[in-house]
Design a protein around this motif. Structure first.
Motif, PDB file in Angstrom:
ATOM      1  N   LYS A 134      12.037 -13.338  38.065  1.00 31.08           N
ATOM      2  CA  LYS A 134      11.937 -14.639  38.731  1.00 31.08           C
ATOM      3  C   LYS A 134      12.316 -15.802  37.813  1.00 31.08           C
ATOM      4  O   LYS A 134      12.414 -16.934  38.255  1.00 31.08           O
ATOM      5  N   PHE A 135      12.574 -15.499  36.529  1.00 32.57           N
ATOM      6  CA  PHE A 135      12.960 -16.529  35.573  1.00 32.57           C
ATOM      7  C   PHE A 135      14.456 -16.409  35.279  1.00 32.57           C
ATOM      8  O   PHE A 135      14.887 -15.409  34.712  1.00 32.57           O
ATOM      9  N   PRO A 136      15.260 -17.414  35.663  1.00 30.21           N
ATOM     10  CA  PRO A 136      16.688 -17.326  35.339  1.00 30.21           C
ATOM     11  C   PRO A 136      16.896 -17.375  33.827  1.00 30.21           C
ATOM     12  O   PRO A 136      16.384 -18.268  33.159  1.00 30.21           O
ATOM     13  N   MET A 137      17.598 -16.355  33.303  1.00 33.94           N
ATOM     14  CA  MET A 137      17.907 -16.325  31.876  1.00 33.94           C
ATOM     15  C   MET A 137      19.158 -15.486  31.631  1.00 33.94           C
ATOM     16  O   MET A 137      19.546 -14.688  32.482  1.00 33.94           O
ATOM     17  N   LEU A 138      19.760 -15.686  30.491  1.00 28.86           N
ATOM     18  CA  LEU A 138      20.930 -14.912  30.113  1.00 28.86           C
ATOM     19  C   LEU A 138      20.529 -13.460  29.881  1.00 28.86           C
ATOM     20  O   LEU A 138      19.402 -13.177  29.464  1.00 28.86           O
ATOM     21  N   ASP A 139      21.459 -12.540  30.119  1.00 26.92           N
ATOM     22  CA  ASP A 139      21.171 -11.119  29.907  1.00 26.92           C
ATOM     23  C   ASP A 139      20.765 -10.842  28.465  1.00 26.92           C
ATOM     24  O   ASP A 139      19.855 -10.056  28.209  1.00 26.92           O
ATOM     25  N   SER A 140      21.433 -11.484  27.522  1.00 25.91           N
ATOM     26  CA  SER A 140      21.084 -11.275  26.110  1.00 25.91           C
ATOM     27  C   SER A 140      19.656 -11.741  25.828  1.00 25.91           C
ATOM     28  O   SER A 140      18.924 -11.102  25.067  1.00 25.91           O
ATOM     29  N   MET A 141      19.232 -12.834  26.464  1.00 21.21           N
ATOM     30  CA  MET A 141      17.876 -13.326  26.274  1.00 21.21           C
ATOM     31  C   MET A 141      16.870 -12.378  26.922  1.00 21.21           C
ATOM     32  O   MET A 141      15.793 -12.135  26.385  1.00 21.21           O
ATOM     33  N   ARG A 142      17.219 -11.828  28.073  1.00 26.85           N
ATOM     34  CA  ARG A 142      16.319 -10.885  28.749  1.00 26.85           C
ATOM     35  C   ARG A 142      16.016  -9.687  27.831  1.00 26.85           C
ATOM     36  O   ARG A 142      14.879  -9.244  27.728  1.00 26.85           O
ATOM     37  N   THR A 143      17.036  -9.213  27.130  1.00 24.58           N
ATOM     38  CA  THR A 143      16.843  -8.112  26.184  1.00 24.58           C
ATOM     39  C   THR A 143      15.921  -8.531  25.043  1.00 24.58           C
ATOM     40  O   THR A 143      15.010  -7.793  24.660  1.00 24.58           O
ATOM     41  N   VAL A 144      16.146  -9.728  24.513  1.00 21.97           N
ATOM     42  CA  VAL A 144      15.297 -10.240  23.422  1.00 21.97           C
ATOM     43  C   VAL A 144      13.852 -10.360  23.892  1.00 21.97           C
ATOM     44  O   VAL A 144      12.917  -9.960  23.191  1.00 21.97           O
ATOM     45  N   VAL A 145      13.649 -10.866  25.092  1.00 18.58           N
ATOM     46  CA  VAL A 145      12.299 -11.037  25.630  1.00 18.58           C
ATOM     47  C   VAL A 145      11.613  -9.680  25.813  1.00 18.58           C
ATOM     48  O   VAL A 145      10.441  -9.516  25.457  1.00 18.58           O
ATOM     49  N   GLN A 146      12.329  -8.704  26.343  1.00 17.87           N
ATOM     50  CA  GLN A 146      11.745  -7.380  26.494  1.00 17.87           C
ATOM     51  C   GLN A 146      11.362  -6.783  25.158  1.00 17.87           C
ATOM     52  O   GLN A 146      10.290  -6.187  25.008  1.00 17.87           O
ATOM     53  N   ASN A 147      12.220  -6.971  24.142  1.00 17.54           N
ATOM     54  CA  ASN A 147      11.887  -6.506  22.794  1.00 17.54           C
ATOM     55  C   ASN A 147      10.670  -7.222  22.231  1.00 17.54           C
ATOM     56  O   ASN A 147       9.816  -6.604  21.591  1.00 17.54           O
ATOM     57  N   ALA A 148      10.584  -8.527  22.476  1.00 14.38           N
ATOM     58  CA  ALA A 148       9.444  -9.301  21.981  1.00 14.38           C
ATOM     59  C   ALA A 148       8.149  -8.831  22.633  1.00 14.38           C
ATOM     60  O   ALA A 148       7.115  -8.703  21.952  1.00 14.38           O
ATOM     61  N   LEU A 149       8.186  -8.578  23.922  1.00 11.55           N
ATOM     62  CA  LEU A 149       6.970  -8.115  24.608  1.00 11.55           C
ATOM     63  C   LEU A 149       6.525  -6.755  24.080  1.00 11.55           C
ATOM     64  O   LEU A 149       5.316  -6.497  23.983  1.00 11.55           O
ATOM     65  N   MET A 150       7.454  -5.910  23.697  1.00  9.11           N
ATOM     66  CA  MET A 150       7.083  -4.619  23.121  1.00  9.11           C
ATOM     67  C   MET A 150       6.447  -4.803  21.745  1.00  9.11           C
ATOM     68  O   MET A 150       5.565  -4.050  21.366  1.00  9.11           O
ATOM     69  N   GLN A 151       6.892  -5.819  21.000  1.00 11.45           N
ATOM     70  CA  GLN A 151       6.344  -6.082  19.669  1.00 11.45           C
ATOM     71  C   GLN A 151       4.974  -6.742  19.730  1.00 11.45           C
ATOM     72  O   GLN A 151       4.162  -6.569  18.826  1.00 11.45           O
ATOM     73  N   ALA A 152       4.753  -7.532  20.784  1.00 12.64           N
ATOM     74  CA  ALA A 152       3.487  -8.280  20.886  1.00 12.64           C
ATOM     75  C   ALA A 152       2.352  -7.316  21.077  1.00 12.64           C
ATOM     76  O   ALA A 152       1.265  -7.462  20.696  1.00 12.64           O
TER      77      ALA A 152
END
Length: 152
Positions: A134-152
């Motif tokens: 539901k949050f518009p974002m670039l595909d590259s950012m979506r990957t970064v966010v998914q990686n960050a959530l796994m690290q958190a």
């Protein structure tokens, strides 16, 4: 050019009194000249006045959110890209915690932040399992966010 992606987490109390990490999403200003209204993490460019990349992280976090970094937790997958401004850029991604005066409100949400309105218009705290589509974002950012959530 070196840039940093800053995955800001706050550990908020859940209704069951356990700490659950929440990741900060920022929506760029509507008048942003590169990606208006797009969501992503905090971040920015290394500047000559920054002694180290960690100083860049602290400066950008304070400038964009009004919060001070309390801990740098880990580095996670970065990437290189062709910048809007001429040349290639390398993004280094770091997961950080911020100092919050009170750790959560009555609903277990992190406290309010003070955004730099010239750069961002909205923020939201998300956690693993939230619907990120539901949050518009670039595909590259979506990957970064998914990686960050796994690290958190």
């Amino acid at each position: 050019r070196i840039t940093v992606g800053i995955a800001i987490v706050a550990k908020a109390l859940s209704p069951t009194d356990s700490f659950k990490p929440k990741l900060l999403f920022l929506q760029r200003a509507a008048n942003d000249n590169t990606y208006p209204n797009v969501y992503g993490l905090s971040g920015g460019n290394w500047e000559k006045t920054d002694e180290t990349i960690l100083h860049t992280v602290a400066r950008e976090t304070l400038e964009e959110t009004g919060s001070e970094v309390s801990a740098i937790c880990t580095e996670f997958d970065g990437f290189e890209y062709m910048a809007v401004k001429p040349g290639r850029a390398k993004q280094i991604n770091l997961l950080v915690e911020v100092h919050l005066d009170n750790h959560s409100d009555a609903n277990g949400e992190p406290p309010e932040l003070t955004l730099n309105v010239e750069e961002h218009q909205v923020y939201v705290w998300v956690e693993e399992g939230d619907d990120l589509e539901k949050f518009p974002m670039l595909d590259s950012m979506r990957t970064v966010v998914q990686n960050a959530l796994m690290q958190a």
